[in-house]
Each structure stands twice: as structure tokens, then as C-alpha cells.
Design a protein around this motif. Structure first.
Motif, PDB file in Angstrom:
ATOM      1  N   ASP A  34       0.829  -1.214   0.000  1.00  0.00           N
ATOM      2  CA  ASP A  34       0.000   0.000   0.000  1.00  0.00           C
ATOM      3  C   ASP A  34       0.860   1.258   0.000  1.00  0.00           C
ATOM      4  O   ASP A  34       0.557   2.234  -0.708  1.00  0.00           O
ATOM      5  CB  ASP A  34      -0.928   0.004   1.221  1.00  0.00           C
ATOM      6  N   ARG A  38       0.999   4.203  -2.932  1.00  0.00           N
ATOM      7  CA  ARG A  38       0.799   5.640  -2.683  1.00  0.00           C
ATOM      8  C   ARG A  38       1.959   6.466  -3.224  1.00  0.00           C
ATOM      9  O   ARG A  38       1.767   7.532  -3.802  1.00  0.00           O
ATOM     10  CB  ARG A  38       0.640   5.885  -1.181  1.00  0.00           C
ATOM     11  N   TYR A  45      -4.155  12.387  -1.937  1.00  0.00           N
ATOM     12  CA  TYR A  45      -5.150  11.441  -1.430  1.00  0.00           C
ATOM     13  C   TYR A  45      -5.390  10.395  -2.502  1.00  0.00           C
ATOM     14  O   TYR A  45      -5.804  10.718  -3.611  1.00  0.00           O
ATOM     15  CB  TYR A  45      -6.467  12.136  -1.083  1.00  0.00           C
ATOM     16  N   VAL A  46      -5.094   9.153  -2.174  1.00  0.00           N
ATOM     17  CA  VAL A  46      -5.264   8.057  -3.120  1.00  0.00           C
ATOM     18  C   VAL A  46      -6.403   7.182  -2.617  1.00  0.00           C
ATOM     19  O   VAL A  46      -6.404   6.744  -1.465  1.00  0.00           O
ATOM     20  CB  VAL A  46      -3.977   7.218  -3.242  1.00  0.00           C
ATOM     21  N   SER A  47      -7.368   6.934  -3.463  1.00  0.00           N
ATOM     22  CA  SER A  47      -8.520   6.121  -3.075  1.00  0.00           C
ATOM     23  C   SER A  47      -8.104   4.662  -2.901  1.00  0.00           C
ATOM     24  O   SER A  47      -7.162   4.186  -3.552  1.00  0.00           O
ATOM     25  CB  SER A  47      -9.614   6.227  -4.137  1.00  0.00           C
ATOM     26  N   PRO A  48      -8.776   3.926  -2.034  1.00  0.00           N
ATOM     27  CA  PRO A  48      -8.479   2.490  -1.869  1.00  0.00           C
ATOM     28  C   PRO A  48      -8.619   1.724  -3.184  1.00  0.00           C
ATOM     29  O   PRO A  48      -7.892   0.758  -3.415  1.00  0.00           O
ATOM     30  CB  PRO A  48      -9.519   2.033  -0.840  1.00  0.00           C
ATOM     31  N   GLU A  49      -9.546   2.160  -4.051  1.00  0.00           N
ATOM     32  CA  GLU A  49      -9.729   1.481  -5.338  1.00  0.00           C
ATOM     33  C   GLU A  49      -8.486   1.648  -6.220  1.00  0.00           C
ATOM     34  O   GLU A  49      -8.047   0.701  -6.886  1.00  0.00           O
ATOM     35  CB  GLU A  49     -10.952   2.032  -6.072  1.00  0.00           C
ATOM     36  N   ALA A  50      -7.895   2.858  -6.215  1.00  0.00           N
ATOM     37  CA  ALA A  50      -6.700   3.101  -7.020  1.00  0.00           C
ATOM     38  C   ALA A  50      -5.513   2.292  -6.496  1.00  0.00           C
ATOM     39  O   ALA A  50      -4.712   1.758  -7.280  1.00  0.00           O
ATOM     40  CB  ALA A  50      -6.361   4.592  -7.021  1.00  0.00           C
TER      41      ALA A  50
END
Length: 325
Positions: A34, A38, A45-50
Motif C-alpha cells: 500500500d 501511494r 489522497y489516493v482512493s483504496p480502489e486506485a
């Protein structure tokens, strides 16, 4: 000889597996997939989906070492460690986290690294052994005394100082060569001249002192006294008998260093902007690209093992009394 080489090749397999495992463990102690996602995505801000998409695309969506959801051997094979490591044994390094082919990058960057490392290695070997022989020839004189002091002084100075001082004096102040950069072909000479000179000077102190110690040990042996008793001159004793018999300890250090020529110099390439394997490794560490770091550590381990085998083989060429069984 062939049996010996085959045995060493087989010994290399568990060593390389262990190196891979240690590198893998150390890297993922610092970073999780993860965190890597990032950093590579470079967004505040990185979405969990990305993040999940990035991990799936690069094979980081599986467990690290053990997959509890699978059965049998798949508990070990369906892991990041197995899938990222097993292909390296056929020198398939895969892709970096930015999508570039690592094997192709290594091939293209090996030439600039060798362009610096080979002249430093060959010229340095000649210069260092010559100075050491000169000091031994004039041992217990002012030449030997001040030579040792110079070597100790050179050893006490960081190689980083030589790089910065060389760039300031030769490039910025005197404008003799470019301060950094690289071009292919014959134009590369003006960019490589200063790094090569700095590489030779920075290792002068330690290498000359080491060679001098080897030669002085040989000077006290029985065959040297026998040669002198036969009326041979000091020059012939030193350059023919002592140098020849000192080749085994010299080869121990020299041949092992040969594989390192293919790995580049981390400091020199970074400071002089040379696109070699050293700067490639530094950039990978800074960007936390595990794929490149893992590939470079594996490549370095293979070359080091090859160097050890070459060292043992070279012993048989220098000293006929040694035979590999």
C-alpha cells in the motif's frame, strides 16, 4: 575442474534464495504494498480502489510469504515472494513499478558503468602495484616513509571529498571537463576523464598499503634470500620473484572485485550524472521501487559468486601446486 564448477553452481542456488528472502523481508519491513502504491501514484489522497488496482496490475495483491487461502503447494507459490523471485533464476527480472523492463535497463546501463569501472580497475591496478613496488624497492628510506604517510592521509579522506573537490577545481574553476553528464561514443571521454582519475586517486592509499604489505611479507621468505645469495640484483628479485609469488594474495582481492565492475559506482555515477547501474540503484532506492532493488541485489549476488569461482580457478593458473578436485 568441471565437477568443482558444477558444485559451486549448485551451492549458489540456496545462497541466492537466502539473499532473495533477506532482501524481501528487509524491504517489506519498511514498506507495505500500500505504501509503495501511494508513492508511485504520487497523489495526496489516493482512493483504496486506485491502490488496489495498482497492486493487482503489478502482482502485489497476494500475501507476502504464505497464502492461507490456498491448498498444498499453492500456499507458498501463490505469494508475492515466490512469483517475484522464482523468475529471476532464469534472469527474467520483470518490470519496474513504473512499467519499464528491468533487464533492458540493465543492458543499456551496463556500458556506461563499465566505461568508468574498467579504466579505474585496470589503470588503478597498474598505478597501485607500481607505487607499492617502488616503496618496497626503497624501503626504510625517506621515499618509503613519506609514501606511507601519503597513503595514510589519502585513506583518511572520504571518497566524497575527492568527488566534490574534483568537480570544483577541474570543472567549475578550471573548466577543463564538464561537471556532469554523459554522451555515447567517443564524446563520452570528456565526461569520463574526471571520474576515472578520482576513482584511481580515492583508492590509492588503501590499495598501495595493502600491496606494500604483501610484497614486504614475501621479501622475508627463504626463496628471496636464496635468490640474493645467487647474486641476483634487488631489481630482479623484486620484479621477477617477489611479484610472481605475490600474485595469489593479489588475485584474491582483484578477481573478486571484477564482478563489481558490472554493478557501477553508486557515488560517482550519481554525482557525475552518468546513467549507469549505480545511479539506477540509487534512484530505485529513493523511489522505493522494490522490483529494481531486488533485481540489482540478485544480479550482484550472482556476479559475486562468479567472482569467487574465478578466484579459485585463477589460483591454479598462477600456482601449479593448487588443483581443484
Amino acid at each position: 575442474m568441471l565437477n568443482y564448477i558444477l558444485r559451486r553452481a549448485l551451492y549458489a542456488i540456496p545462497i541466492l534464495i537466502g539473499v532473495n528472502l533477506i532482501t524481501f523481508t528487509l524491504f517489506f519491513v519498511v514498506n507495505t504494498p500500500d505504501d509503495m502504491a501511494r508513492m508511485q501514484l504520487g497523489i495526496k489522497y489516493v482512493s483504496p480502489e486506485a491502490i488496489e488496482k495498482w497492486k493487482i496490475e503489478r502482482g502485489y495483491d497476494k500475501p507476502l510469504l504464505f497464502n492461507q487461502e490456498k491448498e498444498g503447494w499453492e500456499k507458498l507459490t501463490k505469494t508475492i515472494f515466490f512469483e517475484k523471485s522464482i523468475s529471476m533464476f532464469i534472469f527474467d527480472f520483470g518490470q519496474a513499478d513504473d512499467g519499464r523492463d528491468i533487464a533492458q535497463e540493465i543492458k543499456s546501463r551496463m556500458i556506461p558503468s563499465l566505461a568508468i569501472a574498467l579504466p579505474v580497475f585496470i589503470l588503478g591496478l597498474i598505478v597501485h602495484i607500481t607505487f607499492a613496488l617502488l616503496m618496497v624497492f626503497f624501503r626504510a628510506t625517506y621515499i618509503d616513509f613519506w609514501g606511507v604517510i601519503l597513503c595514510v592521509a589519502l585513506m583518511s579522506i572520504s571518497s566524497l571529498f575527492y568527488i566534490i573537490a574534483g568537480q570544483f577545481l577541474v570543472s567549475k574553476l578550471w573548466h577543463l571537463v564538464p561537471i556532469s553528464g554523459y554522451e555515447s561514443g567517443l564524446d563520452a571521454g570528456k565526461f569520463l576523464l574526471l571520474p576515472v582519475i578520482i576513482g584511481i586517486i580515492s583508492s590509492l592509499g588503501s590499495s598501495v598499503r595493502w600491496y606494500r604489505t604483501i610484497f614486504l611479507e614475501e621479501m622475508n621468505k627463504e626463496y628471496v634470500r636464496t635468490a640474493r645469495a645467487k647474486g641476483l640484483s634487488e631489481r630482479i628479485v623484486l620484479f621477477k620473484h617477489v611479484l610472481g609469488n605475490a600474485l595469489i594474495p593479489i588475485l584474491t582481492g582483484v578477481v573478486v572485485v571484477v564482478p563489481l565492475l558490472f554493478l557501477g559506482s553508486l557515488l560517482v555515477e550519481s554525482f557525475f550524472g552518468i546513467p549507469g547501474l549505480g545511479s539506477y540503484t540509487i534512484d530505485a532506492i529513493n523511489s522505493q521501487d522494490f522490483a529494481i532493488v531486488r533485481a540489482m541485489v540478485f544480479w550482484g549476488s550472482v556476479l559475486y559468486i562468479v567472482g569467487l569461482v574465478l578466484t579459485d580457478i585463477s589460483y591454479t593458473l598462477v600456482d601449479p601446486r593448487i588443483r581443484l578436485k
